[in-house]
Every structure is written in structure tokens, then in C-alpha cells.
Design an enzyme around this catalytic site. Sequence first.
Site, mmCIF file in Angstrom:
data_model
loop_
_atom_site.group_PDB
_atom_site.id
_atom_site.type_symbol
_atom_site.label_atom_id
_atom_site.label_comp_id
_atom_site.label_asym_id
_atom_site.label_seq_id
_atom_site.Cartn_x
_atom_site.Cartn_y
_atom_site.Cartn_z
ATOM 1 N N HIS A 496 0.835 -1.203 0.000
ATOM 2 C CA HIS A 496 0.000 0.000 0.000
ATOM 3 C C HIS A 496 0.871 1.254 0.000
ATOM 4 C CE1 HIS A 496 -3.754 2.258 1.126
ATOM 5 N NE2 HIS A 496 -2.845 3.109 1.593
ATOM 6 N N GLU A 497 1.864 1.298 0.884
ATOM 7 C CA GLU A 497 2.704 2.493 0.978
ATOM 8 C C GLU A 497 3.613 2.636 -0.240
ATOM 9 O OE1 GLU A 497 1.750 4.477 3.111
ATOM 10 O OE2 GLU A 497 0.618 3.095 4.382
ATOM 11 N N HIS A 500 1.910 4.411 -3.035
ATOM 12 C CA HIS A 500 1.813 5.868 -2.917
ATOM 13 C C HIS A 500 2.957 6.587 -3.627
ATOM 14 C CE1 HIS A 500 -1.735 6.494 -0.611
ATOM 15 N NE2 HIS A 500 -1.333 5.817 0.447
ATOM 16 N N GLU A 519 -5.588 7.474 -1.820
ATOM 17 C CA GLU A 519 -5.874 6.295 -1.000
ATOM 18 C C GLU A 519 -6.658 5.219 -1.742
ATOM 19 O OE1 GLU A 519 -4.265 5.886 1.446
ATOM 20 O OE2 GLU A 519 -3.720 7.857 2.232
#
Length: 797
Positions: A496-497, A500, A519
Site C-alpha cells: 500500500h505504501e 503511494h 488512498e
Amino acid sequence: MDIKLDPSRDDLPLMANTSHILVKHYVLDLDVDFESQIIEGTIVLFFESGDRFEKQSGSTKDTCRSESNEACSFRMPAPCHSPVTDTRTFSSKTGYNDFAICGKGEKDTSGKDGNHDNQEQASGISSSKYRCDTGNHGSEDFLLVLDCCDLSVLKVEEVDVAAVPGIDKFTRSPKLTVVSEELRNQIVHELVTLPAGRWREQLDYYAGCSQAPGCGELLFDTDTWNLQIRKTGAQTATDFPHAIRIWYSTKPQGRSVTWTSDQSGRPCVYTMGSPINNRALFPCQEPPVAMSTWQATVRAAASFVVLMSGENSAKPTQLREGITIPVLYFCSVSKHICRCASWHYYVTMPMPASTFTIAVGSWTEMKPEPCLFKDLAAERALSPSEADFRYVGICGHTEYPCRFQNPSATTQEIIPHRVFAPVCLQGACQETLLQLVPPCLSAAHSILGTHPFARLDILIVPANFPSLGMASPHIIFLSQSVLTGASHLCGTRLCHEIAHAWFGLAIGARDWTEEWLSEGFATHLEDVFWAEAQQLAPHEAQEQQELKACLRWCRLQDEVRNSPEEMQVLRPNKEKTGHVSDSGSSVIKHGLNPEKVFMQVHYLKGYFLLRFLAQRLGDDTYFAFLRKFVHTFHGQLILSQDFLQMLLENIPEEKRLELSVENIFRDWLESSGIPQPLQRERQAGAECGLARQVSAEVEKWIRVNRRPRKRKRREAEEVFEKVRHRWCELIVKHKYTKAYKDVERFLQEDQAMGVYLYGELMLSEDSRQQQVAHRCFELTKEQMERSSAEVVAEMLF
């Protein structure tokens, strides 16, 4: 859910007048003092203004409305026209560890921070404290407004950039004699617009200019949300000094940084993604349109490690044979000599100031086992499906040294990375995290192509970190909670990170209310990255993703039932999305609402929208488009329509299936509640195979738990370590008093996940459980992140 919202309390004002003048580069020179819990030093800002700015556009007539006839109490600045007489003390190749810090210990002459009512905050830039004495100074001076909060500003001065040796190469004058404001601004203009290929030279001159002498103090005042600066006689943004130095210090209670202790009990400080971003760390322009670069020199006690958003893997200042040079300096607050080391970081890719991140602590670099993973990029050529990752054409962003134009960067599957944590977590990092980083980075590259950033640091942050992770340029913060149990939680959060880096950082939202653009994409991509990292077969990946969709569907339904309808809208400003005032100021709806930090709507609805589009188009078509979108918009800010319009323009007519930007806005982005297309899909869909297996497993354990059996204490401890959150929920649900100590431990050590558990304890209406909640809150509230503490306090009291 019918909950009253208060815009005057919940909305975050962005006050900087970015329509008049933009910061292009920051040079920070800071000292970190753990005894006094402050960061102090200087920041030099380099500006660029446009020819379109007329005299009235920057006048205080628009931005400063005096509420009395009191005279301006600011100090008069010294004249700023000076001949260049001696530049021997400056060098164009400045040593970053030698940055001068002077003026420490000066009194804050700006007085207490002023206050103005929230209507003024919401409508634009205004101050009830700023007094313009039109009799002495006129009313037409340009007013620079910076976002600023919880800072003690000591002095603001113009920087004499013309005093830097060799700087005359940036002027049209062959020799500097009498220096004028126009000449200084010309120098700054030439410096900030240097071609990308001269970035090293540019950083050297920025450093040299940051040490140049001041040539006159500027008038300034602070208000609740901003710092206001002006120079007498400078009537437009073009006339205003384009290089200024601000002397300031943070405050221990400032909301941009958190002073706490790590898991080993050692002091540390870090930026934890505060709702007010970085305005309590340094004065800045916070609106995302203010894309800038930065470089920073930070000094701290020699035992500390400084990590920061930076392209370089910084090390403390070194002497021969790798011995750290201890720098001695006098701290005006603690009144003693400190032995410290100096760290320097820089970035050359312009990004919003809100993405700047710093962490200072006794971190230990965690080394992986030798050669667990080889660099896959060095072992094989690009497959045909990856050939479109190679960049062809010119980038659409402003010029900077871009990795998408670097052939070696486009094939680099695993970028250089380091992992830091308190030494007490070394075993957990070795067991779980370290082995996951290479495959997750490689998986991300296989899906989206070129990594936007050249390197990555990962830090396990203290227990009071309020979420499971946070991504910033070149650095990711992870909660210690992801280290417990099997690799799934850690792997999915890491993915997930990492996502980004593309969506949220390299491609940012032009309007912060459209959080789903960051997000929603990261949530959707984490499943795809994680399946690739595990090397799952297609049917296995599909089943895993279907199970995750089932779980998220349940969470979304709960969220919609228990949150204000107004906060369920992904595009709350509708047709006004991206609009700002004439000065560039704006308001972020619900930006200060403490409950917003814990809401999942923009994650979940954004995820389901992207999943809906991928299913309609087919994965091959969708991800081929996504790679093209990344190539087109990296280094830029976008709105929802930029993504949706390009998507619909790049797919065949037969696959659009009556999709339109307007329909997607109506059904998904501008309405509260569950989107109708999603409601229909979930009602018609059959339960996936993994979901059926999970249901069967639950039934089995219900039957097993009905049988009386003894369990050794050690086995119980192992179970707790692996399923902490679920175990604690069961303890609360069934009022299992023998295990309340496990709940207390969880609330103190896993604050990123514990906020929800406070609600369960209070809703039970059981006196013993409520005592547990109150006792744990008393023990942790001083260390808690501010929004978390406010939400928990509201639950308890």
C-alpha cells in the site's frame, strides 16, 4: 448518520497567497534539541513571481483589512541598497556541515500569536492583528502570506544573494557594483530556472545563497494560521525580495512533529502526518500547487540518526577512516554545549511542502541476510508485456532530473533501500519485514513500471503512531503492529505504501478533498502488488482479491452507517473542486475534524470504483492504461476528471458500456452512502471460494472452542502475538476477564489499531471494561497523536 459538523472548527485553511508568488526552493538549517523539545534554526525561501501580477493583485488592500487605526508596531527595516565590498567569506562550494547558525537566543519580538474568527479563515487571508499604518507605510505594499502555526518566529530578513562569489554568472551585468532589488531578484530567477542537467550546481548555489548575509530586516507578524511578511515600498510580488531568511523555532506542543520515546525507551521526534501538515515545522506554502524542491542540514546529538525525505542516503559528516566529526554548538534554550553530528538531504523533484518528512532517533539499520534476494533487474531483460514501461517522448511536468527519462531507471525493478528500527525490534524485522521489501518493490515495478524515486528508507516508528503506515518521498513509516503475526499484514501494508510513490506523491491531488485519488488507488494496487509479490497463480490471486473485497464491503457498510453523510462524499466541492480564491488561499473541508483520520470512506469507495472500472475494461486493458496514465501525469497534480477523461478516451467504444465522467461523478464521487452500481454488484455476486473456506473454518473453531481443554501459557502468548487485534476483540465481546491484561498491552503497544478497541470497551457498558479503557488512556494520552487523543477522549468522557 445524522451528525452535526462545525465548519469553523473542522475546516483547515490554506492561507498562502500562491496566486501571487511561489516558493521554488527551501533551504533548512536546523538544530534538534531533545532536552527542550524544540527544533530551531533558519529557513531560506527562494521565490518566483509571474509577469501577470499587477500592482493591485498583491496589495494589502485585498489581503489585509485593518480593524483599527493603531500604528503598525513592527520594526522598520534597514535600507537594502548596498555596494558589494567583500565576499571573501563565501564559497560557491559550501560545506553543508558548516552552515552558520547565528541569532539564536533572540527574543521573539512578534508578540503572542494573534487570533481571528473562523469566518475570516474560511473566506480568505485576513488578520485582526496585522495593523497597516497608512500614514507611515502606505496601504499598497505587497503582503507575503505563508502557512504557519505553533512557531516562534524571531526575525525575517532579505538575503543578499549578490554577495555569493561567482553569482554574477546569473546576471546580465558583467560586474556587480551597486546592487539593487531588481538585480537580486534577477539572480534568483536565473537560479531557480536553471536546466535540470545543472542540478548539482544549482544546489551548490542555493547553499551559498543561504549563507549570504542579510541586507535588511522585513516587517512580519504571525496569526493563528499564517505568517505575514512585507517590505516597505515593495508594491508587487515582482518587487518583493525573492530570497528571504526566517529565523524561528518550533514549540514542544507544535502539531506537526511529535516528541516521544521509541520502543527501547529512547527519545525521538518525527513528523506523523498531522492534519495541519508541516506548518508547525517550518513556514511554508501548503497548497499543493506550490510545488518546490528543498535541501536541509540537520544537526542532532551524535548518538541520533536523522532520516528525511531526500534523494541521497545521507550519512553523518565523516572524517578520514570513517570517523564521525562531532560538531560543537551552543543551544540557546538548554544553555549548554552540545556534541552533535550533521546530516544533509536534498530533493530535485518539485513536490508540495506537505510531503516533507523527518524522523530523528536512535534508529538502527537492519541488515538482511546475505543475498536473500538478487537484483532481478540485472538478471533478465524486459518481457514483451513490460516493453511499454520504457518512456518515449517528453514529460509533461516542469523540468527536473526525471527517472522516467533515464533508461537505466526504467529497468530497475528493486531500488536501493534501507530499513531502520529500534534495536529491540531487530528480530521482528529480520523475521518479517526485510525479506518482503525486495519482492514488493519488484512487484510494483512489474505492474506500473519505473519507480518514481531513486531510493527508499523504511522506518518502524514509535507505538504512538496513529496509523499502520505513511508514505513520503524516499521514506515510508510503518507501525510496529505490522510486524506481528504472519507476513500478510506486513506485506499488504508495505505494498500500500509503495503504491503511494506513484499515486499520492509522483501524481498528487490538486484539491486535497479528493483523497480517493491517493488512498483509493493505493488500496486497489496493494492487492495487485501483493499477489504479484507472492507469485500467486491467476486463480489464486483472484480468490485472494475477492476475499479482500468481501471484507472491505463489510467495512464500507459499517462506515456508512456510522459516519456523517457529508463526510462520505469523495468529491465534496463538486464543480468547485480545485477552485481557490484570487490570492490562492482555500479551505480543506473537514481537514481538522479529528474523526476524519480514522474514516475509511475515501479508501474503500475509491477502491471499489477502481475495481469496478478494472472489471468493466478487463485487467489487461485497465493496467495498460494505468501505465500510460502514470507516464503522462507523473510529476503533476490532477483532479478526478483528468483520470476519468483520459481513461474513457483511451478505451475502445465497445468497452465503455455507457460509462461517462458525469455518470461516475453522480454515482460514485458526489453522493453519500453506497454507490448504486456497487450495491447491485454485491447483491448479484456469489460468495468466492476463499470466503466459503473462511466461513467453514469459523464454524469449525466454534465447535472446537465448546470443548473443555487446557492450553499452556506459552501457547497462549504465541496466539496473542499472531492475532492481537482479533484476540482482543473477542476478549471484549465475551468479557473474558482473565485476558484483560492482553487488552491493556495491546492498547499501549499498538496505538495504530487500538483506537477502535476503546469504542468497543465503552459500548459494552461493562464497568470493568470501561475501567480498562480509562486506565490505558491515562497511561498513554500524553504520548498519543492529538487527533487520536481527541477521538478517544470523546468516547470516554
